[in-house]
Motif scaffolding. Structure first.
Motif, PDB file in Angstrom:
ATOM      1  N   GLY A 108       0.788  -1.221   0.000  1.00 12.66           N
ATOM      2  CA  GLY A 108       0.000   0.000   0.000  1.00 12.66           C
ATOM      3  C   GLY A 108       0.821   1.272   0.000  1.00 12.66           C
ATOM      4  O   GLY A 108       0.291   2.362   0.204  1.00 12.66           O
ATOM      5  N   THR A 109       2.137   1.152  -0.226  1.00 14.35           N
ATOM      6  CA  THR A 109       2.997   2.334  -0.309  1.00 14.35           C
ATOM      7  C   THR A 109       3.596   2.412  -1.713  1.00 14.35           C
ATOM      8  O   THR A 109       3.437   1.495  -2.525  1.00 14.35           O
ATOM      9  CB  THR A 109       4.154   2.269   0.715  1.00 14.35           C
ATOM     10  OG1 THR A 109       5.100   1.266   0.295  1.00 14.35           O
ATOM     11  CG2 THR A 109       3.645   1.917   2.103  1.00 14.35           C
ATOM     12  N   SER A 110       4.300   3.498  -1.971  1.00 15.34           N
ATOM     13  CA  SER A 110       4.973   3.623  -3.271  1.00 15.34           C
ATOM     14  C   SER A 110       6.289   2.855  -3.280  1.00 15.34           C
ATOM     15  O   SER A 110       6.979   2.812  -4.296  1.00 15.34           O
ATOM     16  CB  SER A 110       5.230   5.104  -3.589  1.00 15.34           C
ATOM     17  OG  SER A 110       5.996   5.702  -2.569  1.00 15.34           O
ATOM     18  N   PHE A 111       6.640   2.247  -2.141  1.00 17.66           N
ATOM     19  CA  PHE A 111       7.888   1.476  -2.042  1.00 17.66           C
ATOM     20  C   PHE A 111       7.651   0.022  -2.452  1.00 17.66           C
ATOM     21  O   PHE A 111       7.810  -0.903  -1.645  1.00 17.66           O
ATOM     22  CB  PHE A 111       8.453   1.531  -0.620  1.00 17.66           C
ATOM     23  CG  PHE A 111       8.576   2.919  -0.043  1.00 17.66           C
ATOM     24  CD1 PHE A 111       8.844   4.008  -0.859  1.00 17.66           C
ATOM     25  CD2 PHE A 111       8.433   3.135   1.312  1.00 17.66           C
ATOM     26  CE1 PHE A 111       8.969   5.282  -0.332  1.00 17.66           C
ATOM     27  CE2 PHE A 111       8.547   4.407   1.854  1.00 17.66           C
ATOM     28  CZ  PHE A 111       8.812   5.491   1.021  1.00 17.66           C
ATOM     29  N   ASN A 112       7.236  -0.176  -3.705  1.00 15.90           N
ATOM     30  CA  ASN A 112       6.963  -1.534  -4.173  1.00 15.90           C
ATOM     31  C   ASN A 112       7.442  -1.682  -5.611  1.00 15.90           C
ATOM     32  O   ASN A 112       6.833  -1.101  -6.517  1.00 15.90           O
ATOM     33  CB  ASN A 112       5.471  -1.838  -4.078  1.00 15.90           C
ATOM     34  CG  ASN A 112       5.166  -3.323  -4.212  1.00 15.90           C
ATOM     35  OD1 ASN A 112       6.065  -4.159  -4.098  1.00 15.90           O
ATOM     36  ND2 ASN A 112       3.913  -3.649  -4.448  1.00 15.90           N
ATOM     37  N   PRO A 113       8.547  -2.378  -5.836  1.00 17.14           N
ATOM     38  CA  PRO A 113       9.275  -3.144  -4.834  1.00 17.14           C
ATOM     39  C   PRO A 113      10.161  -2.263  -3.952  1.00 17.14           C
ATOM     40  O   PRO A 113      10.502  -1.150  -4.346  1.00 17.14           O
ATOM     41  CB  PRO A 113      10.151  -4.076  -5.681  1.00 17.14           C
ATOM     42  CG  PRO A 113      10.440  -3.249  -6.901  1.00 17.14           C
ATOM     43  CD  PRO A 113       9.170  -2.494  -7.175  1.00 17.14           C
ATOM     44  N   LEU A 114      10.527  -2.799  -2.788  1.00 18.64           N
ATOM     45  CA  LEU A 114      11.553  -2.171  -1.959  1.00 18.64           C
ATOM     46  C   LEU A 114      12.836  -2.963  -2.155  1.00 18.64           C
ATOM     47  O   LEU A 114      12.875  -4.163  -1.880  1.00 18.64           O
ATOM     48  CB  LEU A 114      11.144  -2.189  -0.489  1.00 18.64           C
ATOM     49  CG  LEU A 114      12.222  -1.697   0.492  1.00 18.64           C
ATOM     50  CD1 LEU A 114      12.583  -0.240   0.231  1.00 18.64           C
ATOM     51  CD2 LEU A 114      11.767  -1.882   1.940  1.00 18.64           C
ATOM     52  N   LEU A 115      13.865  -2.293  -2.677  1.00 15.00           N
ATOM     53  CA  LEU A 115      15.170  -2.935  -2.878  1.00 15.00           C
ATOM     54  C   LEU A 115      16.149  -2.361  -1.857  1.00 15.00           C
ATOM     55  O   LEU A 115      16.421  -1.160  -1.850  1.00 15.00           O
ATOM     56  CB  LEU A 115      15.684  -2.687  -4.299  1.00 15.00           C
ATOM     57  CG  LEU A 115      17.121  -3.147  -4.589  1.00 15.00           C
ATOM     58  CD1 LEU A 115      17.234  -4.666  -4.479  1.00 15.00           C
ATOM     59  CD2 LEU A 115      17.581  -2.695  -5.971  1.00 15.00           C
ATOM     60  N   ILE A 116      16.661  -3.215  -0.992  1.00 17.76           N
ATOM     61  CA  ILE A 116      17.650  -2.809   0.014  1.00 17.76           C
ATOM     62  C   ILE A 116      19.005  -3.314  -0.462  1.00 17.76           C
ATOM     63  O   ILE A 116      19.177  -4.514  -0.682  1.00 17.76           O
ATOM     64  CB  ILE A 116      17.314  -3.413   1.387  1.00 17.76           C
ATOM     65  CG1 ILE A 116      15.892  -3.024   1.812  1.00 17.76           C
ATOM     66  CG2 ILE A 116      18.322  -2.964   2.436  1.00 17.76           C
ATOM     67  CD1 ILE A 116      15.366  -3.808   3.002  1.00 17.76           C
ATOM     68  N   TYR A 117      19.955  -2.406  -0.660  1.00 22.54           N
ATOM     69  CA  TYR A 117      21.258  -2.841  -1.171  1.00 22.54           C
ATOM     70  C   TYR A 117      22.406  -2.261  -0.348  1.00 22.54           C
ATOM     71  O   TYR A 117      22.270  -1.227   0.316  1.00 22.54           O
ATOM     72  CB  TYR A 117      21.415  -2.476  -2.647  1.00 22.54           C
ATOM     73  CG  TYR A 117      21.579  -1.002  -2.948  1.00 22.54           C
ATOM     74  CD1 TYR A 117      22.850  -0.435  -3.066  1.00 22.54           C
ATOM     75  CD2 TYR A 117      20.468  -0.170  -3.113  1.00 22.54           C
ATOM     76  CE1 TYR A 117      23.013   0.918  -3.356  1.00 22.54           C
ATOM     77  CE2 TYR A 117      20.623   1.185  -3.401  1.00 22.54           C
ATOM     78  CZ  TYR A 117      21.889   1.715  -3.516  1.00 22.54           C
ATOM     79  OH  TYR A 117      22.054   3.048  -3.786  1.00 22.54           O
TER      80      TYR A 117
END
Length: 475
Positions: free
Chosen positions: A170-179
């Protein structure tokens, strides 16, 4: 006009398409083929047993209404399920399964299937580590937000992770990529998101999996002719967490299937979380269509923690373990162990072990001894870019020349040595190494490694090159 299986099913599809989302229609109804019409019984062919189970689970009411409109109240549905032959993977046989829907129509014109509320969604194939019918999340509860220390180096990634955990999909963080680099907390954050989602939304299906295991499952599904089941299984996940996505590099088939799974999840408001040791722009041999989707959401970097954050990490670890340690010792460790969280915790474990086994108190002298050994024995991670720079300097070349198409002997040898050390000292695939060293293919890299091995055994001068470069790259 005489009704046929095709005409009846065509009318059913028109009705069904008007009553469900387009993506669901494409996924679950377009692959179905009408096979036979016998009186009021329509036989349809579906790609797999899992497919049939999904239709019975989710669309039986809709199917019943559509069929009754065409065939009357006595309408029956039979599934013609394609099954793999146990003796030959190239041949298939079919299994005829009548629909569980045999009840008379109720007042609303909708039939409730037998035992509808008792049905469970089954794993389409055995996933390593998942033995129960219920999908286990494969999450480590110790990796939570409480045990993750926030600092300037990770604030953005932690904040984005919290937002996703509170409102998955439900957020704009989709996908969330953590690097970020090794040992900086990528896996910890990924698990923390999953743990919090399971706590806040217990009905959501969350799955954590490494890219290596995902790839192996895909290979097994291809070998076993269960590729469709593999895809359908992953399409029903609410929150999919894939660790070390950079290892999909060069794996064309796995990337292709992940592309379709990703699209389905994203279009249906499901959350995707990825971790990687590099940003999307630096990923080699990942298809552009996949990279573009990685950039749809947020890419959040984890950087090396600063001194204050390192002190807090050590203090938190000691508190959780119930160990007291003088402040000057904690500060000494934080000052000299700078690379990542994993090494900080490694020094602490060594300190506690030494003090316990030898019945010694924590002293600055003991700390210096352990830290010195730890720093000395820790192998520095090298990148392909760093290897090219060292090799180019050694042969008094620039990197552009090393990567060029020239066939001059000394430049070719320098290029082969760079490929050889990249294969030895990094986790990159042959295709990735070749791509970064002058856009060569994996066969060129393989040939280079064999050539270096042969010349090292037969040419003293060349062996000296290898020894000199080994020292430069490891010290």
């Amino acid at each position: 006009m005489t009704k046929t299986a095709s005409s009846v099913w065509g009318e059913c599809l028109s009705f069904i398409e008007d009553n469900i989302k387009q993506q669901a229609y494409k996924t679950w109804f377009e692959p179905i083929k009408p096979m036979k019409l016998s009186g009021e019984a329509l036989t349809i062919q579906v790609p797999s047993k899992f497919f049939y189970e999904w239709l019975e689970e989710h669309y039986i009411k809709l199917l019943r209404v559509a069929l009754v409109k065409q065939l009357g109240e006595d309408a029956k549905l039979i599934y013609d399920v394609r099954m793999e032959n146990n003796y030959s993977s190239s041949k298939q046989h079919t299994l005829k399964i009548p629909s569980s829907n045999r009840n008379p129509i109720n007042a609303q014109g909708i039939t409730v299937p037998l035992d509808f509320n008792k049905r469970e969604l089954k794993n389409p194939f055995v996933i390593p580590g998942i033995q129960k019918v219920k999908i286990e999340s494969q999450l480590n509860p110790n990796y939570n937000f409480e045990s993750f220390i926030e600092g300037d180096s990770n604030r953005l990634a932690r904040s984005a992770s919290m937002a996703v955990a509170n409102k998955p999909g439900g957020t704009s963080f989709n996908p969330l990529l953590i690097y970020g680099g090794v040992g900086l907390g990528k896996t910890h954050l990924a698990h923390a998101i999953g743990v919090q989602i399971k706590d806040k939304y217990p009905d959501k299906t969350v799955l954590y999996i490494s890219s290596e295991k995902f790839t192996q499952q895909y290979i097994d599904s291809v070998k076993g002719n269960t590729r469709n089941d593999f895809i359908h299984f992953y399409q029903m996940i609410d929150v999919l967490i894939i660790d070390d996505v950079q290892f999909l590099s060069g794996k064309t088939g796995t990337q292709d299937v992940f592309f379709h799974i990703f699209n389905h999840l994203h279009q249906n408001g499901k959350q995707v979380i990825l971790t990687s040791d590099k940003a999307p722009v630096d990923m080699q041999d990942i298809e552009q269509r996949l990279l573009s989707r990685f950039k749809w959401g947020l890419s959040a970097e984890l950087q090396v923690p600063d001194y204050e954050t390192r002190v807090l990490i050590l203090q938190n670890k000691l508190y959780r373990d119930g160990v007291e340690m003088p402040e000057e010792i904690v500060e000494y460790i934080a000052k000299y162990i700078k690379s990542n969280v994993r090494e900080l915790e490694g020094v602490l474990i060594s300190m506690i072990a030494q003090a316990s086994f030898n019945r010694k108190e924590f002293t600055l002298a003991l700390t210096k001894q352990i830290v010195d050994k730890f720093v000395k024995n820790t192998k520095r991670e090298v990148s392909i870019d760093y290897i090219q720079k060292i090799v180019s300097n050694y042969f008094e070349l620039d990197v552009a020349t090393l990567q060029s198409k020239t066939r001059k002997r000394h430049i070719v040898q320098a290029r082969q040595l760079a490929m050889y050390f990249a294969k030895r000292m990094t986790k990159a695939s042959l295709a990735s190494i070749g791509s970064q060293i002058g856009k060569r293919d994996h066969a060129t890299v393989l040939h280079a490694c064999k050539t270096v091995d042969n010349l090292t055994e037969t040419d003293k001068q060349f062996r000296r090159y290898v020894d000199d470069l080994t020292k430069k790259l490891t010290f």
